[in-house]
Design a protein around this motif. Structure first.
Motif, PDB file in Angstrom:
ATOM      1  N   GLU A  38      41.140  36.721  36.270  1.00  0.00           N
ATOM      2  CA  GLU A  38      41.511  35.951  35.082  1.00  0.00           C
ATOM      3  C   GLU A  38      41.664  34.462  35.401  1.00  0.00           C
ATOM      4  O   GLU A  38      41.294  33.611  34.583  1.00  0.00           O
ATOM      5  CB  GLU A  38      42.799  36.505  34.477  1.00  0.00           C
ATOM      6  N   TRP A  42      39.680  31.323  33.836  1.00  0.00           N
ATOM      7  CA  TRP A  42      40.414  30.162  33.313  1.00  0.00           C
ATOM      8  C   TRP A  42      39.816  28.862  33.858  1.00  0.00           C
ATOM      9  O   TRP A  42      39.568  27.915  33.113  1.00  0.00           O
ATOM     10  CB  TRP A  42      41.888  30.283  33.698  1.00  0.00           C
ATOM     11  N   GLU A  53      39.536  29.340  27.211  1.00  0.00           N
ATOM     12  CA  GLU A  53      40.562  29.963  28.057  1.00  0.00           C
ATOM     13  C   GLU A  53      41.685  30.584  27.238  1.00  0.00           C
ATOM     14  O   GLU A  53      42.439  31.411  27.737  1.00  0.00           O
ATOM     15  CB  GLU A  53      41.118  28.966  29.079  1.00  0.00           C
ATOM     16  N   TRP A  54      41.811  30.202  25.970  1.00  0.00           N
ATOM     17  CA  TRP A  54      42.872  30.735  25.117  1.00  0.00           C
ATOM     18  C   TRP A  54      42.453  32.005  24.392  1.00  0.00           C
ATOM     19  O   TRP A  54      43.270  32.650  23.733  1.00  0.00           O
ATOM     20  CB  TRP A  54      43.332  29.678  24.114  1.00  0.00           C
ATOM     21  N   CYS A  55      41.187  32.388  24.507  1.00  0.00           N
ATOM     22  CA  CYS A  55      40.714  33.632  23.900  1.00  0.00           C
ATOM     23  C   CYS A  55      41.163  34.822  24.742  1.00  0.00           C
ATOM     24  O   CYS A  55      41.548  34.677  25.904  1.00  0.00           O
ATOM     25  CB  CYS A  55      39.188  33.621  23.805  1.00  0.00           C
ATOM     26  N   SER A  56      41.092  35.989  24.170  1.00  0.00           N
ATOM     27  CA  SER A  56      41.462  37.196  24.919  1.00  0.00           C
ATOM     28  C   SER A  56      40.517  37.378  26.104  1.00  0.00           C
ATOM     29  O   SER A  56      39.383  36.879  26.102  1.00  0.00           O
ATOM     30  CB  SER A  56      41.388  38.424  24.011  1.00  0.00           C
ATOM     31  N   ALA A  57      40.976  38.105  27.093  1.00  0.00           N
ATOM     32  CA  ALA A  57      40.139  38.360  28.271  1.00  0.00           C
ATOM     33  C   ALA A  57      38.866  39.093  27.878  1.00  0.00           C
ATOM     34  O   ALA A  57      37.793  38.814  28.424  1.00  0.00           O
ATOM     35  CB  ALA A  57      40.920  39.160  29.311  1.00  0.00           C
ATOM     36  N   GLN A  58      38.970  40.000  26.936  1.00  0.00           N
ATOM     37  CA  GLN A  58      37.776  40.729  26.501  1.00  0.00           C
ATOM     38  C   GLN A  58      36.749  39.780  25.887  1.00  0.00           C
ATOM     39  O   GLN A  58      35.554  39.897  26.149  1.00  0.00           O
ATOM     40  CB  GLN A  58      38.159  41.827  25.521  1.00  0.00           C
ATOM     41  N   ALA A  59      37.202  38.845  25.065  1.00  0.00           N
ATOM     42  CA  ALA A  59      36.279  37.873  24.466  1.00  0.00           C
ATOM     43  C   ALA A  59      35.660  36.988  25.536  1.00  0.00           C
ATOM     44  O   ALA A  59      34.457  36.685  25.495  1.00  0.00           O
ATOM     45  CB  ALA A  59      37.012  37.027  23.431  1.00  0.00           C
ATOM     46  N   GLN A  60      36.450  36.580  26.508  1.00  0.00           N
ATOM     47  CA  GLN A  60      35.935  35.751  27.592  1.00  0.00           C
ATOM     48  C   GLN A  60      34.859  36.492  28.376  1.00  0.00           C
ATOM     49  O   GLN A  60      33.823  35.926  28.731  1.00  0.00           O
ATOM     50  CB  GLN A  60      37.065  35.341  28.528  1.00  0.00           C
ATOM     51  N   TRP A  81      37.442  44.211  35.412  1.00  0.00           N
ATOM     52  CA  TRP A  81      38.643  43.800  34.690  1.00  0.00           C
ATOM     53  C   TRP A  81      39.230  44.971  33.911  1.00  0.00           C
ATOM     54  O   TRP A  81      40.441  45.197  33.935  1.00  0.00           O
ATOM     55  CB  TRP A  81      38.346  42.638  33.739  1.00  0.00           C
ATOM     56  N   SER A  85      42.818  46.580  34.752  1.00  0.00           N
ATOM     57  CA  SER A  85      43.829  46.605  33.695  1.00  0.00           C
ATOM     58  C   SER A  85      44.392  48.014  33.523  1.00  0.00           C
ATOM     59  O   SER A  85      45.595  48.189  33.342  1.00  0.00           O
ATOM     60  CB  SER A  85      43.240  46.117  32.372  1.00  0.00           C
TER      61      SER A  85
END
Length: 122
Positions: A38, A42, A53-60, A81, A85
């Motif tokens: 993560e 970032w 970087e402010w989007c969810s990890a899934q979106a990233q 990831w 998780s």
């Protein structure tokens, strides 16, 4: 880079677990590896797509293949990831992963960190 330091901590827990960490080292290693992944994302978004970087990890992770040269690394990172998780959440009915299973996830995380560093250098 912070991400590689987090990865080294995860790798150390995996390769040299102490008696004090018996029973918790797999989850602790997975947590550090996920944080490394993560953090690498970032760092990427700050340089290449500020605000992402402010989007969810899934979106990233869905967007990641368009921002790295090696799409395979991006796809494996998304799987890593998700697996990391799942490991980080405590479920009394699930067994913790083996060292070999964690090794694959840590290697994938390292591959992503290295791919992002190579893209930055180019």
């Amino acid at each position: 880079m912070i991400s590689i330091e987090l990865w080294r901590g995860a790798d150390l827990l995996l390769t040299d677990p102490h008696a004090v960490s018996a029973g918790v080292w797999p989850r602790a290693s997975a947590l550090l590896a996920r944080q490394a992944l993560e953090t690498a994302l970032w760092e990427l978004w700050l340089l290449r797509a500020p605000g992402m970087e402010w989007c969810s990890a899934q979106a990233q992770l869905l967007c990641l293949p368009d921002y790295v040269r090696d799409r395979d690394v991006a796809e494996r990172a998304a799987h890593a990831w998700a697996s990391l998780s799942r490991i980080c959440h405590n479920h009394a009915y699930e067994l913790l992963p083996t060292a070999a299973e964690l090794r694959v996830l840590l290697d994938t995380t390292r591959d992503l960190i290295e791919a992002l560093a190579a893209d930055r250098a180019a």
